[in-house]
Design a protein around this motif. Structure first.
Motif, PDB file in Angstrom:
ATOM      1  N   LEU A 131       0.625  -1.152   0.205  1.00 52.30           N
ATOM      2  CA  LEU A 131       0.016  -0.047  -0.101  1.00 52.30           C
ATOM      3  C   LEU A 131       0.797   1.233   0.063  1.00 52.30           C
ATOM      4  CD1 LEU A 131      -2.967  -0.993   2.433  1.00 52.30           C
ATOM      5  CD2 LEU A 131      -2.978  -0.510   0.087  1.00 52.30           C
ATOM      6  N   TRP A 132       2.068   1.255   0.892  1.00 49.12           N
ATOM      7  CA  TRP A 132       2.939   2.435   0.998  1.00 49.12           C
ATOM      8  C   TRP A 132       3.495   2.637  -0.470  1.00 49.12           C
ATOM      9  CZ3 TRP A 132       2.092   5.718   4.383  1.00 49.12           C
ATOM     10  CH2 TRP A 132       2.999   6.501   4.848  1.00 49.12           C
ATOM     11  N   GLY A 133       3.738   1.568  -1.341  1.00 44.95           N
ATOM     12  CA  GLY A 133       4.430   1.797  -2.507  1.00 44.95           C
ATOM     13  C   GLY A 133       3.266   2.231  -3.630  1.00 44.95           C
ATOM     14  N   LEU A 134       2.040   1.986  -3.548  1.00 44.29           N
ATOM     15  CA  LEU A 134       0.906   1.989  -4.399  1.00 44.29           C
ATOM     16  C   LEU A 134       0.702   3.566  -4.465  1.00 44.29           C
ATOM     17  CD1 LEU A 134      -1.923  -0.633  -4.231  1.00 44.29           C
ATOM     18  CD2 LEU A 134      -0.454   0.068  -6.040  1.00 44.29           C
ATOM     19  N   LEU A 135       0.796   4.106  -3.462  1.00 47.42           N
ATOM     20  CA  LEU A 135       0.308   5.573  -3.710  1.00 47.42           C
ATOM     21  C   LEU A 135       1.385   6.466  -4.600  1.00 47.42           C
ATOM     22  CD1 LEU A 135      -1.428   7.282  -2.068  1.00 47.42           C
ATOM     23  CD2 LEU A 135       0.124   8.176  -0.570  1.00 47.42           C
ATOM     24  N   PRO A 136       2.664   6.454  -4.527  1.00 49.60           N
ATOM     25  CA  PRO A 136       3.544   6.970  -5.579  1.00 49.60           C
ATOM     26  C   PRO A 136       3.018   6.336  -6.897  1.00 49.60           C
ATOM     27  CG  PRO A 136       5.047   5.920  -4.033  1.00 49.60           C
ATOM     28  CD  PRO A 136       3.326   5.840  -3.438  1.00 49.60           C
ATOM     29  N   LYS A 142      -0.667   7.768 -13.156  1.00 49.32           N
ATOM     30  CA  LYS A 142      -1.826   8.589 -13.928  1.00 49.32           C
ATOM     31  C   LYS A 142      -1.393  10.188 -14.204  1.00 49.32           C
ATOM     32  CE  LYS A 142      -6.085   7.379 -13.349  1.00 49.32           C
ATOM     33  NZ  LYS A 142      -6.291   6.453 -14.517  1.00 49.32           N
ATOM     34  N   PHE A 143      -0.541  10.715 -13.456  1.00 50.37           N
ATOM     35  CA  PHE A 143      -0.344  12.034 -13.623  1.00 50.37           C
ATOM     36  C   PHE A 143       1.474  12.062 -14.129  1.00 50.37           C
ATOM     37  CE2 PHE A 143      -3.383  12.145 -10.647  1.00 50.37           C
ATOM     38  CZ  PHE A 143      -4.487  12.803 -11.407  1.00 50.37           C
ATOM     39  N   GLY A 144       1.891  10.906 -14.243  1.00 47.53           N
ATOM     40  CA  GLY A 144       3.624  11.072 -14.367  1.00 47.53           C
ATOM     41  C   GLY A 144       4.313  11.836 -13.392  1.00 47.53           C
ATOM     42  N   THR A 145       3.773  11.912 -11.998  1.00 45.32           N
ATOM     43  CA  THR A 145       4.486  12.527 -10.939  1.00 45.32           C
ATOM     44  C   THR A 145       5.958  11.693 -10.715  1.00 45.32           C
ATOM     45  OG1 THR A 145       2.233  12.755 -10.099  1.00 45.32           O
ATOM     46  CG2 THR A 145       4.123  13.292  -8.354  1.00 45.32           C
ATOM     47  N   ASN A 146       6.853  12.486 -10.275  1.00 47.41           N
ATOM     48  CA  ASN A 146       8.248  12.157 -10.185  1.00 47.41           C
ATOM     49  C   ASN A 146       8.263  11.289  -9.178  1.00 47.41           C
ATOM     50  OD1 ASN A 146      11.105  11.924  -9.568  1.00 47.41           O
ATOM     51  ND2 ASN A 146      11.390  13.923 -10.481  1.00 47.41           N
ATOM     52  N   GLU A 147       8.452   9.837  -9.443  1.00 42.49           N
ATOM     53  CA  GLU A 147       8.306   8.742  -8.448  1.00 42.49           C
ATOM     54  C   GLU A 147       9.662   9.048  -7.391  1.00 42.49           C
ATOM     55  OE1 GLU A 147       9.093   8.313 -11.369  1.00 42.49           O
ATOM     56  OE2 GLU A 147      10.635   6.423 -11.901  1.00 42.49           O
ATOM     57  N   THR A 148      10.802   9.313  -7.904  1.00 39.10           N
ATOM     58  CA  THR A 148      12.157   9.256  -7.297  1.00 39.10           C
ATOM     59  C   THR A 148      11.944  10.104  -5.921  1.00 39.10           C
ATOM     60  OG1 THR A 148      13.235   9.303  -9.318  1.00 39.10           O
ATOM     61  CG2 THR A 148      14.752   9.661  -7.522  1.00 39.10           C
ATOM     62  N   LEU A 149      11.388  11.410  -6.319  1.00 43.56           N
ATOM     63  CA  LEU A 149      11.197  12.353  -5.157  1.00 43.56           C
ATOM     64  C   LEU A 149      10.022  11.811  -4.405  1.00 43.56           C
ATOM     65  CD1 LEU A 149      11.582  15.573  -7.352  1.00 43.56           C
ATOM     66  CD2 LEU A 149      13.289  14.483  -5.791  1.00 43.56           C
ATOM     67  N   PHE A 150       8.764  11.353  -4.808  1.00 44.99           N
ATOM     68  CA  PHE A 150       7.786  10.973  -3.887  1.00 44.99           C
ATOM     69  C   PHE A 150       8.081   9.750  -3.114  1.00 44.99           C
ATOM     70  CE2 PHE A 150       2.853  10.708  -4.916  1.00 44.99           C
ATOM     71  CZ  PHE A 150       2.713  10.554  -3.428  1.00 44.99           C
ATOM     72  N   THR A 151       8.687   8.795  -3.667  1.00 41.45           N
ATOM     73  CA  THR A 151       9.191   7.743  -2.844  1.00 41.45           C
ATOM     74  C   THR A 151      10.078   8.093  -1.734  1.00 41.45           C
ATOM     75  OG1 THR A 151      10.650   6.909  -4.469  1.00 41.45           O
ATOM     76  CG2 THR A 151       8.420   5.948  -4.439  1.00 41.45           C
ATOM     77  N   LEU A 152      10.859   8.950  -1.961  1.00 37.85           N
ATOM     78  CA  LEU A 152      11.793   9.346  -0.975  1.00 37.85           C
ATOM     79  C   LEU A 152      11.404  10.255   0.158  1.00 37.85           C
ATOM     80  CD1 LEU A 152      15.123   9.907  -0.301  1.00 37.85           C
ATOM     81  CD2 LEU A 152      14.670  12.121  -1.381  1.00 37.85           C
TER      82      LEU A 152
END
Lengths: 367, 509, 317
Positions: A131-136, A142-152
């Motif tokens: 679940l924690w990984g699903l959010l990013p 959906k929107f191409g949000t930067n996953e590197t910074l998000f997961t960090l």
């Protein structure tokens, strides 16, 4: 004109490849020795204590294997995401959430027998981590949000959730410090070989072996594994081929973060006895590096993890010869720099200008 | 002749050789540019024109050979040095920073005072822009500009640097004829001011119209340099392809079958919410090739992607054998059992997975038919081997990454895979781009073979001669609208060319 | 007035104390990312700066040498990173993480070579924050509204650097070229900009700023030997770079805001049922929201410089 030029290699033999890496590690040892000599320490003694001594005392090999286990599981998890070129650097948080998941199960079923409880804890850790990984993953897909910074960022939120639990809701009433009540015996991973001397070795080791085989099979021999590789190489090709990119990203991150969550379970119920804010302790970051150095080859992951584990366990042995144990971290950093740098010589070859003419005539001769 | 030919040459390239990995892009190329001339660099796609010019602007450095500018040998190998020597290049893919304004892009990398006076910059650039009638708004951001506006910024950028030699790489590919005329006027204007212009093109009419001299490249080698007024289009074509050839492609006569695809009033929006397709209606029948003509960016890409379900449709109807296609993803279309194949323009980026081997690329369209969890690669391996033999694909083996294959072989892998899936409708976008003549004819033959089998083919092309020869009907697009659909037998190049600019077909005749 | 001098100003000064190291790290991060290099080694470079500043000012008792050492150490860390990512084209994220591991290791190693618990001389700390009355020659300023200026020199320096950077990025030729490198490597290269030089210079300058941030912590804020004096501030800086949309002036406000938030967390520790750690996660949650909003809007101008993470190879085809 320049004296030399860079030429991208089309292919490289594995012998040549290994040779370059060995040179890199030798350079790293050289630089580390310089550092040690500079601080008036004996490098040979230091490397002996760092790399050989851990195998000499009784609990050393076990500690190494325990750490290898955790690092391997986390690296495998990260490997799934990296194969899809999803830069999940949130393993640290996913481990913590997995650990919380295992704790939630254990705390809500205090009387259940280990046979029933442990699988449920494993499941709990997988679900929480996933679940924690699903959010990013959702926002990336959906929107191409930067996953590197998000997961960090998610790592620090997870860390503070654990600290909150430590300081309040789950605080051990018997303790004066902010620690969480230890798990009862039925919620602890049992030893794998109870009769033989490696008694401390727990079943987490078995989980790591099973997961390695699973990861190799999944990525190389299943349709889902093929799909995630295609998405990683080119999203538009995946869409062109009729793949559901959104579902593939979500599915892969469930597996990736879920496996990192399982590492949290192994940490709390196997290696430690309870949840603490140090349960991940930077393993999630180290594992990013082990994954990268394994070149996403699932069978290389345990090997690289093993080497890292030796250094991490061996560093305490440095204190006995008067070197701060942190020297091991610095040496590890130097090795990383050298191995990362040597990738360049695997991808490119440097050709001196004069030689390049011969090179061309060779190419033409071949064509 | 307007050109004042002087003794001195401004650029001399001697025995230039350049390789990429094991691919030889330029081999012993010689080129001389005189002061104040417009020099055309003519060659097929993949003949090494762009590579050569990239070396003349410092993007690439040659493996061997000598570059002389104004009599001086150039030793450096960075764009900076070539800019300083007065060479300005306008790349086919513009080298502009999207989020910056025109003026920021123009002064980029230029020496001068540390502080940038925004108002002074705007004024200077406006003046220059007016002088050459370029119509550039210095404060407009690049991402808000049209293609021709961006090209004008590129030209202004080069002029601002005081370039003596201007290199343009396929400048007219994205322009309307009116814009092309204006561009040529600007180039002639520059020539009169003493500048030299090198124009890279594969369009013969442009060579004849604007150049003073022309150099022909073929397979990375310089074949000949001629005075334009002493040569003919026919001679140039022969030099370009290496042997006198008959341009004609056979148009197979096949009886038109049932209606396959029916598109009615289709409207598609692009990323910027602008109508990329506007009320497009047409039909494709079994056993016919419907050619699609239009200047680049007239909606061809969106059309292909809308039919195959990769692009969202704003409004309109689209049916395949009476079955609705609107709102269906590529996956849905596949599940409906519709066998449709798409050869996209971007072969390695969309049609194939560049870093994967042939087996994993061949399996791309068929793996979903396999049941269960396990991926069986055996059928794909056998098919790959069959394709290698059948289509004469040159590769070290089925495990070799496709990105390392040559353009023609890459296209054969892609087309081979698609044809093997027995499509009823085949959509191809620029299927011969970057291919040499032999490979191109192989592709035309394969398409004709499919047509004879009763496959309906949508052929998006750029070479009007080819379109006229191979198609049964030609649909002309302009700015996302269908200008008209004509029988290829009754059409000619001038008429299609006129329609591509939005002109009514009846007026031109 | 009473509110100002008794409640607001002390609070403000404390918030600045928390915010300044983050500000240095953020400015360093902005410089690197504007050059198209995402550097996750901020924490490591700050630690290296902290250790160097501490050890050198301890042995020389000279504040200038201390600061200089910190700048050099941070810059040295960044130089390793730049060599690997720019010249050897290594993966930026992995290299950044390796730099943090290396920096943390080196710091602990060097600090622990001497086992005694030590602190640097008071004179060093004092010269970083001269008493306001002494500077201006007026008595009693510490008790008036002027107390708000009772801050370390390094605070003013940070603000000054932020303003200079703003001017540099937006109104100078070099700043323009730098932004072009960060946005579009091929365009910058074709315009004659020495892409690798710009990357090297700005990544290393960014590292030097991180080093200063570390020095602020080890030489002024906590001048006693502490292994992990940076304590996650570098990672908060990584978040703040995004939060302030890569804009140096906004970084001043952002760092004060983040400082105030962590201060709020600490001051709530007693008596309130809300866990202070919940407040600690606020900056990260806000940063995530910023990330999401900019990506949903597809904002072109408030996004990360587009060449971040990409390595430059002119002859790549």
């Amino acid at each position: 004109m320049n004296l030399f030029r860079l030429v991208k290699r089309d292919t490289i033999t594995s012998m040549h490849h290994t040779f370059i890496r060995v040179i890199a590690i030798l350079i790293a040892f050289g630089l580390s020795s310089l550092l040690l000599v500079f601080t008036k320490s004996d490098p040979i003694q230091a490397f002996y204590n760092l790399l050989i001594e851990p195998f000499q005392y009784r609990s050393g090999p076990i500690e190494i294997i325990k750490l290898t286990t955790s690092l391997t599981v986390i690296s495998l998890g990260i490997g799934f995401a990296f194969k899809m070129k999803f830069w999940n650097i949130g393993a640290e948080g996913q481990i913590l959430l997995g650990a919380i998941g295992a704790m939630v199960v254990a705390r809500s079923l205090p009387t259940m027998s280990a046979v029933g409880l442990l699988p449920l804890m494993l499941l709990g850790s997988f679900v929480f981590g996933a679940l924690w990984g699903l959010l990013p993953a959702f926002f990336k897909a959906k929107f191409g949000t930067n996953e590197t910074l998000f997961t960090l960022m998610m790592n620090y939120i997870a860390l503070n959730i654990v600290k909150t639990l430590e300081s309040g809701p789950w605080k051990d009433p018997k303790s004066f410090q902010n620690t969480i009540t230890p798990l009862p015996d039925n919620a602890r991973i049992p030893s794998l070989f109870s009769e033989i001397p490696w008694s401390l070795l727990n079943a987490g080791f078995g989980i790591a072996i099973v997961l390695t085989a699973f990861a190799y099979y999944y990525i190389n021999h299943t349709k889902s594994g093929y799909e995630l590789s295609v998405v990683g190489e080119s999203e538009s090709t995946a869409r062109y081929a009729g793949m559901n990119v959104f579902a593939i990203v979500m599915r892969t991150m469930i597996i990736s973060a879920g496996i990192c969550g399982i590492a949290g379970f192994i940490q709390v119920a196997g290696n430690n006895s309870t949840l603490s804010s140090g349960v991940a302790g930077g393993l999630g970051f180290t594992a990013i590096i082990t994954t990268w150095l394994s070149k996403l080859n699932m069978f290389m992951i345990p090997v690289v993890s093993f080497i890292f584990a030796i250094i991490a366990i061996g560093k305490d042995g440095l204190i006995t010869i008067g070197i701060p144990s942190a020297a091991a971290d610095a040496i590890q950093g130097i090795i990383l720099f050298c191995v990362l740098g040597c990738e360049f010589f695997i991808r490119y070859k440097i050709v001196l200008i004069k030689k390049s003419d011969e090179f061309i005539s060779k190419v033409r001769g071949a064509a | 002749m307007v050109a004042i030919l002087t003794e001195s040459n401004c650029i001399e390239l001697k025995n230039i050789t350049k390789t990429f990995g094991s691919v030889v892009a330029n081999n012993n190329v010689n080129l001389t540019i005189q002061n104040g001339e417009i020099h055309a660099l003519l060659g097929e796609n993949g003949s090494g024109k762009t590579t050569l010019m990239n070396m003349l602007s410092g993007i690439y450095s040659p493996n061997s050979g000598e570059i002389k500018i104004l009599g001086e040998v150039v030793n450096g190998s960075s764009p900076r040095e070539f800019i300083n020597m007065g060479i300005g290049m306008i790349h086919q893919h513009f080298k502009l920073v999207d989020v910056m304004s025109a003026k920021e892009n123009i002064v980029l990398g230029q020496p001068g005072s540390i502080y940038l006076n925004a108002r002074k910059m705007s004024r200077e650039i406006s003046e220059l822009s007016e002088k050459f009638e370029l119509n550039v708004n210095p404060d407009k951001k690049i991402y808000q500009m049209s293609v021709s506006e961006k090209q004008n910024v590129e030209i202004l950028k080069v002029l601002f640097r005081g370039a003596k030699v201007l290199i343009l790489d396929e400048p007219t590919a994205v322009l309307t004829p009116q814009e092309t005329k204006k561009l040529f006027k600007i180039l002639k204007n520059m020539k009169e001011n003493g500048c030299s212009v090198i124009i890279i093109t594969h369009k013969l009419n442009e060579v004849m119209e604007i150049s003073d001299r022309v150099t022909v490249l073929r397979k990375g080698e310089s074949i000949a340099t001629l005075n334009t007024n002493e040569t003919t289009a026919k001679e140039l074509t022969e030099l370009m392809v290496g042997r006198p050839i008959d341009l004609s492609i056979e148009r197979k006569q096949v009886n038109k079958g049932k209606k396959l695809l029916k598109i009615n009033q289709l409207t598609v929006l692009n990323e910027e919410k602008i109508k990329a397709l506007n009320n497009v209606s047409f039909e494709v029948f079994e056993g016919e090739i419907l050619g699609v003509a239009g200047i680049a960016g007239s909606g061809q890409k969106e059309l292909c992607e809308a039919i195959t379900g990769m692009q969202k449709v704003k409004s309109g109807h689209m049916t395949f054998k009476e079955e609705n296609l609107i709102g269906k993803s590529p996956r849905d279309i596949f599940k409906m059992g519709i066998s449709m194949s798409f050869i996209p323009e971007d072969r390695l980026g969309m049609g194939l997975v560049a870093s994967m081997n042939m087996i994993d690329n061949v399996i791309l369209k068929s793996y979903q038919k396999q049941k269960g969890f396990y991926l069986n690669r055996k059928p794909a391996r056998m098919l790959s081997e069959k394709l290698i033999d059948g289509l004469e694909i040159k590769t070290p083996g089925v495990h070799h990454p496709v990105r390392l294959l040559s353009g023609g072989n890459v296209q054969k892998v892609l087309l081979g895979r698609e044809i093997e899936s027995n499509p009823e409708l085949l959509i191809t976008a620029y299927p011969v781009r970057g291919l040499d003549i032999n490979a191109s004819y192989k592709i035309y033959d394969l398409l004709n073979e499919q047509k004879e089998k009763g496959v309906g083919i949508l052929f998006v092309g750029e070479d009007l001669d080819v379109l006229l020869e191979i198609s049964d009907r030609i649909m002309v697009l302009c700015e996302g609208r269908v200008v008209g659909i004509v029988e290829a037998k009754e059409a000619n190049k001038e008429m299609i060319g006129y329609m591509m600019t939005g002109g009514d077909m009846h007026e031109s005749i | 007035m009473e509110f100002l001098t008794h409640d607001f100003i002390p609070y403000f000064i404390l918030a600045v104390g928390y915010g300044i190291p983050i500000l240095y790290g953020t400015l360093g991060g902005i410089l690197a990312e504007k050059a198209g290099n995402i550097n996750l080694g901020i924490e490591g470079m700050m630690l290296m700066g902290a250790a160097a500043g501490f050890l050198v000012s301890l042995s020389t008792e000279n504040v200038i040498y201390g600061l200089l050492a910190a700048v050099l150490a941070g810059g040295f860390g960044a130089l390793i990173y730049a060599f690997l990512t720019v010249s050897l084209k290594a993966n930026q994220i992995v290299t950044g993480l390796a730099l943090t591991i290396f920096g943390a290791g080196m710091t602990k190693f060097l600090l622990n070579l001497n086992k005694e618990v030590v602190r640097i001389p008071n004179s060093v700390q004092k010269s970083l924050k001269p008493i306001l009355s002494d500077v201006l020659g007026i008595e009693g300023l510490e008790h008036s509204i002027f107390k708000i200026f009772d801050l370390s020199i390094l605070v003013y320096l940070a603000f000054l650097i932020a303003i200079v950077l703003h001017f540099y990025l937006n109104h100078t030729r070099y700043g323009l070229n730098l932004r072009a490198v960060g946005e579009n490597l091929a365009a910058a290269d074709a315009a004659g900009i020495n892409v690798n030089l710009y990357k090297y210079v700005h990544v290393v300058l960014g590292g030097a700023l991180c080093g200063l941030g570390g020095a602020y912590l080890s030489m002024y804020y906590i001048p006693i030997k502490t292994e992990d004096v940076v304590h996650g501030n570098g990672w908060i800086a990584v978040a703040l770079v995004i939060f302030v949309s890569w804009k140096p002036l906004r970084a001043i406000i952002g760092s004060l805001l983040f400082g105030a938030l962590s201060l709020l967390g600490k001051s709530l520790q007693t008596g309130v049922s809300l866990s202070p750690y919940l407040l600690d996660m606020l900056p990260f949650i806000v940063t995530i929201l910023v990330l999401i909003i900019t990506s949903v809007q597809m904002s072109k101008e408030n996004a990360q410089p587009r060449s971040c993470g990409l390595n430059f190879d002119r002859e790549e085809r």
